[in-house]
Write a protein that holds these residues in place. Structure first.
Motif, PDB file in Angstrom:
ATOM      1  N   LEU A 166       0.804  -1.219   0.000  1.00 38.60           N
ATOM      2  CA  LEU A 166       0.000   0.000   0.000  1.00 38.60           C
ATOM      3  C   LEU A 166       0.842   1.277   0.000  1.00 38.60           C
ATOM      4  O   LEU A 166       0.557   2.193  -0.788  1.00 38.60           O
ATOM      5  N   PRO A 167       1.903   1.383   0.799  1.00 36.96           N
ATOM      6  CA  PRO A 167       2.731   2.596   0.720  1.00 36.96           C
ATOM      7  C   PRO A 167       3.371   2.802  -0.650  1.00 36.96           C
ATOM      8  O   PRO A 167       3.508   3.935  -1.122  1.00 36.96           O
ATOM      9  N   VAL A 168       3.755   1.705  -1.305  1.00 35.48           N
ATOM     10  CA  VAL A 168       4.341   1.815  -2.644  1.00 35.48           C
ATOM     11  C   VAL A 168       3.297   2.347  -3.628  1.00 35.48           C
ATOM     12  O   VAL A 168       3.580   3.249  -4.420  1.00 35.48           O
ATOM     13  N   LEU A 169       2.089   1.803  -3.559  1.00 31.00           N
ATOM     14  CA  LEU A 169       1.021   2.285  -4.438  1.00 31.00           C
ATOM     15  C   LEU A 169       0.717   3.754  -4.184  1.00 31.00           C
ATOM     16  O   LEU A 169       0.555   4.535  -5.130  1.00 31.00           O
ATOM     17  N   LYS A 170       0.649   4.153  -2.927  1.00 29.10           N
ATOM     18  CA  LYS A 170       0.355   5.552  -2.605  1.00 29.10           C
ATOM     19  C   LYS A 170       1.442   6.482  -3.145  1.00 29.10           C
ATOM     20  O   LYS A 170       1.142   7.565  -3.662  1.00 29.10           O
ATOM     21  N   GLU A 171       2.697   6.063  -3.044  1.00 26.48           N
ATOM     22  CA  GLU A 171       3.795   6.879  -3.580  1.00 26.48           C
ATOM     23  C   GLU A 171       3.715   6.945  -5.106  1.00 26.48           C
ATOM     24  O   GLU A 171       3.911   8.005  -5.697  1.00 26.48           O
ATOM     25  N   ASN A 172       3.414   5.814  -5.754  1.00 26.20           N
ATOM     26  CA  ASN A 172       3.254   5.798  -7.216  1.00 26.20           C
ATOM     27  C   ASN A 172       2.126   6.728  -7.654  1.00 26.20           C
ATOM     28  O   ASN A 172       2.263   7.459  -8.640  1.00 26.20           O
ATOM     29  N   ILE A 173       1.011   6.690  -6.931  1.00 28.00           N
ATOM     30  CA  ILE A 173      -0.131   7.543  -7.255  1.00 28.00           C
ATOM     31  C   ILE A 173       0.276   9.010  -7.146  1.00 28.00           C
ATOM     32  O   ILE A 173      -0.027   9.822  -8.024  1.00 28.00           O
ATOM     33  N   LYS A 174       0.990   9.347  -6.091  1.00 30.07           N
ATOM     34  CA  LYS A 174       1.441  10.725  -5.879  1.00 30.07           C
ATOM     35  C   LYS A 174       2.367  11.176  -7.013  1.00 30.07           C
ATOM     36  O   LYS A 174       2.195  12.243  -7.589  1.00 30.07           O
ATOM     37  N   VAL A 175       3.340  10.322  -7.366  1.00 31.44           N
ATOM     38  CA  VAL A 175       4.302  10.667  -8.417  1.00 31.44           C
ATOM     39  C   VAL A 175       3.608  10.773  -9.784  1.00 31.44           C
ATOM     40  O   VAL A 175       3.873  11.702 -10.551  1.00 31.44           O
TER      41      VAL A 175
END
Length: 177
Positions: A86-95
């Motif tokens: 989930l943290p990886v997905l959230k960072e990808n979404i932000k980027v």
């Protein structure tokens, strides 16, 4: 690959990762308490769930041959995936969102120069359509009034090929009505 295609792919990826993150958030709320630890013996695997209550850790052995335990094991394995993914997905979404906001398509027609000179060149070596239209060249006068194909720009031409070229130039904004 054009910027428009890249942008479209980024938007699709943003939608997919956002949907997956939302699914993971929902699943996270439904998952059992505790964390799973796997111990491997010589021929077997042993699973323990550790639950923290009031500052104390309590361990419970799970037997994968028991259907209820097997479901708990699967849920806790999925929980580990969700917690770390989930943290990886959230960072990808932000980027992705930040870069989509910064990404601007480049179209040379927005940046042409030389308009005051009556032409409209884009870059050195570009062809100015107005100059090209005025230029005299070898012409085939054999079919001088055989203009039978209409184009989007209203120009009549002799062949389908000429009509396709004229329509492509018109669509690109290089021919006017």
């Amino acid at each position: 690959m054009s910027i428009d295609v890249i942008r479209k792919l980024m938007e699709e990826e943003l939608r997919a990762e956002t949907a997956l993150a939302e699914f993971m958030e929902r699943r996270k709320r439904e998952m059992p308490n505790g964390s799973l630890v796997e111990h491997r013996g010589r021929n077997d695997r042993y699973y323990y769930v550790y639950i923290y209550e009031q500052g104390h850790r309590r361990a419970m052995c799970l037997d994968s041959s028991v259907p209820e335990h097997l479901e708990t094991i699967k849920d806790l394995m999925e929980k580990k995936t969700v917690i770390h993914g989930l943290p990886v997905l959230k960072e990808n979404i932000k980027v992705l969102q930040e870069n989509l906001d910064k990404l601007k398509p480049y179209h040379p027609t927005n940046y042409k120069y030389g308009e005051k000179l009556g032409s409209g060149y884009y870059l050195k070596g570009d062809v100015c359509i107005k100059d090209w239209e005025r230029k005299e060249g070898n012409q085939n006068h054999r079919f001088s009034d055989g203009l039978v194909f209409d184009t989007k720009s209203g120009i009549e031409v002799r062949s389908k090929s000429e009509a396709m070229i004229a329509d492509a130039l018109f669509d690109a904004g290089l021919l006017q009505k």
